[in-house]
Design an enzyme around this catalytic site. Structure first.
Site, PDB file in Angstrom:
ATOM      1  N   HIS A  85       0.820  -1.219   0.000  1.00  0.00           N
ATOM      2  CA  HIS A  85       0.000   0.000   0.000  1.00  0.00           C
ATOM      3  C   HIS A  85       0.846   1.258   0.000  1.00  0.00           C
ATOM      4  O   HIS A  85       0.313   2.344   0.247  1.00  0.00           O
ATOM      5  CB  HIS A  85      -0.911   0.027   1.242  1.00  0.00           C
ATOM      6  CG  HIS A  85      -1.971  -1.030   1.219  1.00  0.00           C
ATOM      7  ND1 HIS A  85      -2.882  -1.190   2.220  1.00  0.00           N
ATOM      8  CD2 HIS A  85      -2.260  -1.981   0.306  1.00  0.00           C
ATOM      9  CE1 HIS A  85      -3.684  -2.208   1.926  1.00  0.00           C
ATOM     10  NE2 HIS A  85      -3.322  -2.704   0.785  1.00  0.00           N
ATOM     11  N   ILE A  92       0.674   6.948   0.450  1.00  0.00           N
ATOM     12  CA  ILE A  92       0.141   5.802   1.169  1.00  0.00           C
ATOM     13  C   ILE A  92      -1.339   5.632   0.858  1.00  0.00           C
ATOM     14  O   ILE A  92      -2.101   6.600   0.870  1.00  0.00           O
ATOM     15  CB  ILE A  92       0.275   6.017   2.700  1.00  0.00           C
ATOM     16  CG1 ILE A  92       1.716   6.420   3.056  1.00  0.00           C
ATOM     17  CG2 ILE A  92      -0.136   4.761   3.464  1.00  0.00           C
ATOM     18  CD1 ILE A  92       1.848   6.972   4.435  1.00  0.00           C
ATOM     19  N   CYS A  93      -1.704   4.388   0.624  1.00  0.00           N
ATOM     20  CA  CYS A  93      -3.110   4.105   0.402  1.00  0.00           C
ATOM     21  C   CYS A  93      -3.660   3.509   1.690  1.00  0.00           C
ATOM     22  O   CYS A  93      -3.515   2.318   1.950  1.00  0.00           O
ATOM     23  CB  CYS A  93      -3.249   3.112  -0.746  1.00  0.00           C
ATOM     24  SG  CYS A  93      -4.942   2.692  -1.108  1.00  0.00           S
ATOM     25  N   ALA A  94      -4.259   4.341   2.529  1.00  0.00           N
ATOM     26  CA  ALA A  94      -4.800   3.850   3.799  1.00  0.00           C
ATOM     27  C   ALA A  94      -6.144   4.502   4.045  1.00  0.00           C
ATOM     28  O   ALA A  94      -6.292   5.705   3.891  1.00  0.00           O
ATOM     29  CB  ALA A  94      -3.842   4.177   4.948  1.00  0.00           C
ATOM     30  N   PHE A 146      -8.167   7.160  -4.016  1.00  0.00           N
ATOM     31  CA  PHE A 146      -7.764   5.780  -3.819  1.00  0.00           C
ATOM     32  C   PHE A 146      -8.973   4.887  -3.660  1.00  0.00           C
ATOM     33  O   PHE A 146      -9.985   5.281  -3.119  1.00  0.00           O
ATOM     34  CB  PHE A 146      -6.946   5.648  -2.532  1.00  0.00           C
ATOM     35  CG  PHE A 146      -5.548   6.197  -2.619  1.00  0.00           C
ATOM     36  CD1 PHE A 146      -5.224   7.366  -1.965  1.00  0.00           C
ATOM     37  CD2 PHE A 146      -4.579   5.550  -3.355  1.00  0.00           C
ATOM     38  CE1 PHE A 146      -3.934   7.865  -2.037  1.00  0.00           C
ATOM     39  CE2 PHE A 146      -3.291   6.045  -3.431  1.00  0.00           C
ATOM     40  CZ  PHE A 146      -2.969   7.211  -2.772  1.00  0.00           C
TER      41      PHE A 146
END
Lengths: 162, 425
Positions: A85, A92-94, A146
């Protein structure tokens, strides 16, 4: 309303200075109320044992209503962790940085979440669309839409049909 | 042609024809049932042009058909050149070299004269059906048997029994394709479909046809409303998901915000020991901002300073301590004065005070979930006559797909409860 973010951030900063950060998280710099740096390290046995990464937080005047822009620093010799991620440009993909952000979260809470995201990683690899994403990524990760199954989609340019 | 018998217009293929009565009128060209008799010159359905289908010529052909034919011609010529080396089919004098391949277009009953004629057959001139054409193509590429020197491009003609020719539907045409890929210059179904879409979209067909292969997936979406491969479908779904509210915060309405319970802090208020999670400050009696004396409680029972929580609700109608999925807007009530909503984290109860008119309509915005058997609506209306007791009922859901029952309203489910009343009498 700049005061809400200043008020909240000064509270958080006071708390960090008096009670310290959780293990593995260190405040590097917080000179103003717009950009803060932390280092995070994953404790114990993990794929990232012994590695230290730098996180950058950027706040706007409506924090904590709006989420902070968080990314790993990749300049000046810093690198981003290899994680499905985390893109090589530090984005950041969160979900807690996106649609699951809530004002009850805090800077420290985000650091802890990212720490556990690294700790629970089973395989060190880049996101599948890493190269495509970093080529056209916006500077601010908040501008990226995202999908929270871990894939990033670049914002769709307006001339395309939706 | 006399005008005794009016022509009919087919809204599906734009052909002007006399319909086949089977027994209801059906288009002679495409077998569509959306046909209209053109009897009133003042109300001509042909005027009803769809955007993008502007200038069909007299026989209802899309523009650019000539270039279409030309490119087909080129393709087939190439095919023929190979085919010439094959031996001609026995029993016919078709395979003479140097035969020029030409095309004939058929639209239903009308025929374009002389676009091409099957040469050398020495008798009645019949165009090859699409079926024969494609079959021959694969034959010649595969076993090298017969040749086809006289294909004719019928506008989707199906060889029926006994030579009756019926137009192929697009679906059949595309489906047929896989059986006929034999390499060579077979005109593949999806390829053809893409070409036709380009024509209908009034783009330069040759450019589309030769210029790009299966195209840049992001552009596929522009070709009308059709997709022909999985990739393009994924792209469209992704775009739709992107724009759906499932990922986007929805602001709370004024009504909801003003209906939230508020309390002004007093000396003995139990709130005073608690914190406002947004500013992380305790609830205090002495504050710089007088608005902070007002504490708002969300349905989840968490309380915040009014000026702290309002900006949040205006940007995103959600609860703070819970996974973003429980929205306040789930409950849209028309007559707040008569309704008390008891809403804990999950179970959703509706209580209606006596003397309220019980016309309740509960609607659910969810694909898989449905209201349970004796749903809220039935409960409420069944008790319509007991006006002296408040009515309370829990809303339970059922998952249609997994058949799980007795589910509480959960993540992302929007429930609207519309309760009407009181009545005048």
């Amino acid at each position: 309303m700049a005061s809400i973010s200043v008020r909240r951030l000064s509270k958080e900063l006071t708390e960090i200075k008096s009670e310290g950060c959780p293990v593995g998280i260190t405040l590097v710099k917080a000179d103003d109320f717009s950009t803060w740096w932390f280092t995070i390290e994953v404790m114990g046995e993990s794929l990232y044992q012994g590695e230290k990464y730098t996180l950058q937080f950027r706040f706007d005047s409506s924090y904590p209503i709006s989420s902070p822009a968080v990314q790993f620093v990749v300049t000046d010799g810093h690198t981003s962790p290899i994680h499905p991620h985390v893109y090589s440009n530090g984005h950041i993909c969160a979900s807690i940085l996106g649609n699951e952000w809530s004002p009850v979260l805090s800077v420290v809470a985000v650091c802890v979440t990212l720490q556990s995201m690294l700790a629970s990683c089973k395989k060190k690899e880049r996101p599948a669309d890493n190269d495509r994403y970093v080529r056209s990524a916006p500077e601010n990760p908040k501008k990226t839409r995202f999908h929270y199954d871990g894939k990033a989609l670049s914002p769709i340019p307006h001339q395309y049909w939706i | 042609m006399s005008s005794r018998e009016p022509l009919w217009f087919c809204h599906e293929c734009h052909a002007e024809m006399r319909p086949i009565m089977v027994p209801d009128p059906v288009c002679a060209s495409c077998r569509g049932s959306f046909v209209e008799k053109m009897e009133d010159p003042a109300d001509d359905p042909r005027e009803f042009a769809h955007p993008g289908h502007g200038d069909l010529d007299a026989e209802g052909m899309p523009p650019g058909m000539d270039t279409f034919l030309l490119s087909l011609q080129t393709l087939v010529d190439r095919g023929i050149a190979e085919g010439r080396r094959q031996s001609p089919r026995a029993g016919s004098d078709i395979g003479t070299p140097g035969n020029r391949v030409t095309f004939q277009i058929r639209t239903g009953s009308s025929q374009r004269p002389n676009a091409g004629v099957r040469p050398g057959s020495g008798g009645a001139e019949q165009p090859l059906t699409m079926d024969e054409f494609l079959r021959r193509e694969s034959d010649h590429a595969g076993s090298g048997g017969s040749t086809n020197t006289r294909p004719s491009m019928a506008q989707g003609v199906r060889s029926g029994s006994g030579g009756a020719e019926q137009p192929l539907t697009m679906d059949e045409f595309l489906r047929r394709e896989p059986q006929h890929t034999g390499g060579g210059t077979t005109f593949t179904g999806p390829f053809m479909a893409q070409y036709l879409m380009a024509l209908l979209g009034q783009r330069d067909p040759l450019n589309d046809f030769f210029g790009r292969g299966m195209g840049d997936p992001a552009m596929e979406g522009r070709m009308g409303d059709y997709v022909f491969n999985q990739e393009a479908l994924d792209q469209i779904i992704t775009q739709l998901m992107d724009n759906s509210n499932a990922y986007r915060p929805v602001p709370a309405t004024e009504e909801i915000i003003s209906n939230l319970p508020r309390e002004v802090l007093e000396h003995d208020s139990p709130m005073l020991e608690k914190d406002c999670a947004v500013c992380k400050d305790q609830f205090k009696l002495e504050t710089d901002d007088p608005d902070e004396q007002v504490v708002v409680t969300l349905p989840c029972k968490h309380a915040f300073h009014e000026p702290c929580i309002l900006p949040w609700l205006k940007s995103s109608d959600t609860l703070l301590y819970h996974n973003q999925s429980t929205t306040l807007q789930q409950i849209r009530v028309l007559i707040p004065a008569h309704i008390v909503i008891v809403h804990q984290a999950h179970p959703l109860e509706v209580e209606i005070s006596p003397h309220a008119e019980m016309t309740a309509k509960v609607t659910l915005a969810s694909y898989n979930l449905s209201l349970e058997g004796s749903s809220a609506v039935d409960e409420l209306t069944r008790r319509r006559h007991h006006h002296d007791t408040p009515v309370r009922t829990q809303i339970r859901l059922r998952n249609r797909r997994t058949e799980e029952t007795d589910i509480f309203p959960v993540a992302g489910v929007k429930i609207s409860i519309d309760i009407y009343g009181p009545s005048e009498h």
